[in-house]
Design an enzyme around this catalytic site. Structure first.
Site, PDB file in Angstrom:
ATOM      1  N   CYS A 128       0.079  -6.947   2.479  1.00  0.00           N
ATOM      2  CA  CYS A 128       0.102  -6.209   1.218  1.00  0.00           C
ATOM      3  C   CYS A 128       1.188  -5.146   1.306  1.00  0.00           C
ATOM      4  CB  CYS A 128      -1.253  -5.570   0.933  1.00  0.00           C
ATOM      5  SG  CYS A 128      -1.261  -4.571  -0.568  1.00  0.00           S
ATOM      6  N   GLY A 129       2.304  -5.377   0.632  1.00  0.00           N
ATOM      7  CA  GLY A 129       3.400  -4.427   0.671  1.00  0.00           C
ATOM      8  C   GLY A 129       3.104  -3.142  -0.072  1.00  0.00           C
ATOM      9  N   HIS A 130       2.497  -3.252  -1.253  1.00  0.00           N
ATOM     10  CA  HIS A 130       2.204  -2.015  -1.983  1.00  0.00           C
ATOM     11  C   HIS A 130       1.171  -1.192  -1.232  1.00  0.00           C
ATOM     12  CE1 HIS A 130      -1.728  -3.375  -3.662  1.00  0.00           C
ATOM     13  NE2 HIS A 130      -1.885  -2.102  -3.961  1.00  0.00           N
TER      14      HIS A 130
END
Length: 371
Positions: A128-130
């Site tokens: 999950c980048g965010h």
């Protein structure tokens, strides 16, 4: 008639402390399971496993024989106290269908500051980048990781797909942006035909901590705007289902990372002086929609654009979300013999609240409901 998908009350879940951030509009709810006081208050046991990847595996139901590769969306959660916690935080009335978050757990070793288990409305994801951007901001804002008033601080985070880094940018004692350096991203297939209710389309596949399928929204006769969200979501779900067990969705090194996590529907916008500009919506898990431009999805798009020759190391992608928020991304110089491209994605994260959630034993809704 009871609410849709109402869940019985688990035991125990006395109280749960959480800190909420949003990254470019996408929520991220943080629960620190390394804080012994908070852990005791919740009544939760530690998550079993020696590494973050192993801990995620314990939270998922193993694939049944003959049913192909594991579910990259993490939509097969194993019943238990930690999934009770996930449902408590993501379902109404305490959450909503678009809620996202993470459980902070110990890192794999002393090389990282923390580990995290990402969750969404349907289960547990690999990347999950965010969320990584939000965790970097949280780690510095909370004082967990020391940072200068002016300058940068690196927060190293173990996630199920590997070790990532959040570089937190600071000015005058405030966090102004975070740059997320992902695990290497690689293109696994081009022009894979997929039949949908809107016609047959060709999609590209890339792995960036999770597997993403990408295609122009126009190929389905759609545009990336809020008015068309229902049709975009249906198309994303159809494509993800159609690609189940496709060979190009499998991770050759770790089957736990296999399977399509998200479908990116994008449209071209006029280039900026710095490089390409695209607007996208990412439909992930079982029909959840990313309000941000999607951090790991942006990493996948960077790998695809670099592979096409549309993005050089001197350029950056301006990646706009369906709600108009922006990430910027770039590819680092290619390394000879490397399995993929290292990418960096920059965005902003802001704290939205501190919470003490409780579960009243007399509450007949239990861990809530999903509509």
């Amino acid at each position: 008639m009871p609410p849709v998908s109402a869940a019985p009350s688990p035991a125990p879940l006395a109280e749960v402390r959480a800190t909420d951030y949003h990254t470019a509009g996408e929520p991220f709810r943080i629960v620190d399971l390394t804080n012994l006081a908070d852990l005791a208050g919740s009544g939760l046991p530690p998550v079993p496993g020696d590494t973050v990847a192993e801990r995620r595996a314990t939270l998922l139901t193993p694939p049944r024989p003959g049913r192909g590769v594991s579910d990259g969306g993490g939509t097969n959660p194993r019943p238990g106290p930690h999934d009770d916690l996930r449902r408590l935080l993501v379902r109404e009335p305490r959450g909503h269908a678009g809620m996202y978050g993470g459980l902070v757990v110990p890192p794999d070793d002393d090389g990282a500051h923390l580990g995290v288990l990402f969750w969404h409305k349907d289960g547990w994801s690999t990347a999950c980048g965010h969320g990584t951007i939000a965790l970097g901001a949280w780690a510095v804002d909370s004082g967990r990781v020391a940072a200068p008033a002016d300058g940068d601080a690196q927060v190293r985070i173990d996630v199920p797909s590997g070790r990532v880094t959040a570089t937190v940018h600071r000015t005058a004692g405030r966090t102004t942006a975070v740059t997320f350096r992902n695990v290497p991203a690689r293109v696994s297939a081009r022009k894979v035909p997929v039949a949908t209710s809107l016609g047959t389309v060709e999609v590209d596949l890339a792995h960036a901590g999770a597997c993403y399928a990408a295609l122009p929204a126009a190929a389905l006769g759609l545009t990336v705007d809020p008015a068309g969200l229902a049709a975009l979501t249906r198309a994303g779900q159809e494509i993800r289902t159609a690609l189940a067990d496709h060979p190009a969705t499998r991770d050759p090194k770790d089957p736990r990372l296999s399977g399509v996590y998200g479908v990116i529907l994008y449209e071209e916008l006029p280039d900026t002086p710095r490089g390409p500009h695209q607007r996208n919506v990412t439909v992930f898990a079982d029909g959840q929609v990313d309000r941000s431009p999607c951090g790991s999805g942006t990493s996948a798009r960077l790998a695809l654009l670099a592979d096409e020759g549309r993005l050089t190391e001197d350029e950056e992608l301006t990646h706009t979300s369906i709600v108009g928020t922006v990430f910027t991304g770039r590819v680092l110089p290619a390394r000879p013999g490397a399995a993929g491209r290292v990418t960096e994605v920059t965005g902003t994260a802001h704290r939205t609240g501190e919470h003490l959630f409780v579960l009243d034993p007399d509450d007949t809704l239990g861990t809530g409901f999903a509509l």
